[in-house]
Design a protein around this motif. Sequence first.
Motif, PDB file in Angstrom:
ATOM      1  N   ASP A   1       0.791  -1.231   0.000  1.00 53.27           N
ATOM      2  CA  ASP A   1       0.000   0.000   0.000  1.00 53.27           C
ATOM      3  C   ASP A   1       0.824   1.282   0.000  1.00 53.27           C
ATOM      4  OD1 ASP A   1      -2.369  -1.343  -0.159  1.00 53.27           O
ATOM      5  OD2 ASP A   1      -2.770  -1.303   1.994  1.00 53.27           O
ATOM      6  N   ASP A   2       1.956   1.308   0.711  1.00 55.31           N
ATOM      7  CA  ASP A   2       2.741   2.548   0.769  1.00 55.31           C
ATOM      8  C   ASP A   2       3.489   2.853  -0.522  1.00 55.31           C
ATOM      9  OD1 ASP A   2       4.698   0.607   0.969  1.00 55.31           O
ATOM     10  OD2 ASP A   2       5.680   1.485   2.725  1.00 55.31           O
ATOM     11  N   GLU A   3       3.441   1.954  -1.503  1.00 54.39           N
ATOM     12  CA  GLU A   3       4.083   2.184  -2.798  1.00 54.39           C
ATOM     13  C   GLU A   3       3.116   2.752  -3.832  1.00 54.39           C
ATOM     14  OE1 GLU A   3       7.304  -0.922  -3.870  1.00 54.39           O
ATOM     15  OE2 GLU A   3       5.607  -2.016  -2.993  1.00 54.39           O
TER      16      GLU A   3
END
Length: 190
Positions: free
Chosen positions: A9-11
């Motif tokens: 998700d953080d990418e």
Amino acid sequence: MDGIERCIDDEIPFDIPEGWCWTRLGTMIGVQRGASPRPKGSPEYWSSERTPHHWIKISDITKYTQNDYLYDTDEFLTDLGTTKSVFVDSDYLITAASGSLGKIAKLNISGYIYDGLMCMCFKNTSLEMDYIIILIQAMVELLMSLSTGTAWKNITTDILKNLLIPLPPLSEQRRIVEKQRELFDKITLI
């Protein structure tokens, strides 16, 4: 889209429509860099006459591509030359890995690619080849920012394999491709 490896998700660089997913290009297709017989031009590896072994270079994409398909080359390999390169066929895309990043073509011939090209092998039925062409062409600036070199830009197979792509369902990929063709047809009429 079951069975597709998604990214962390953080990418995620931006939101995409429901039903789409972010994934890495290399999880969907095989990526391999070409190889060149050495020394260049040796009659041991290069034929002075046309053979069944097309030697594909970036300049051939410029010179011999029509409607996104590469149909010929200027140079040809000997049987021995083919053992020093990478074979590509009609279920592959080829793209520039150095210099003219974003230059891309489907194949209407089989042949062998030099080390300035990469091939993408389409064995996955949840990908539309023309959709990937659109993505690669749209991501040229990103590829340039990820490349090494100053005067002669170069991307590695890892860069292409790890490229995050927004992946819609196959039916939507096809609609995107058709819409792009429709818009390009209107542009050429002007």
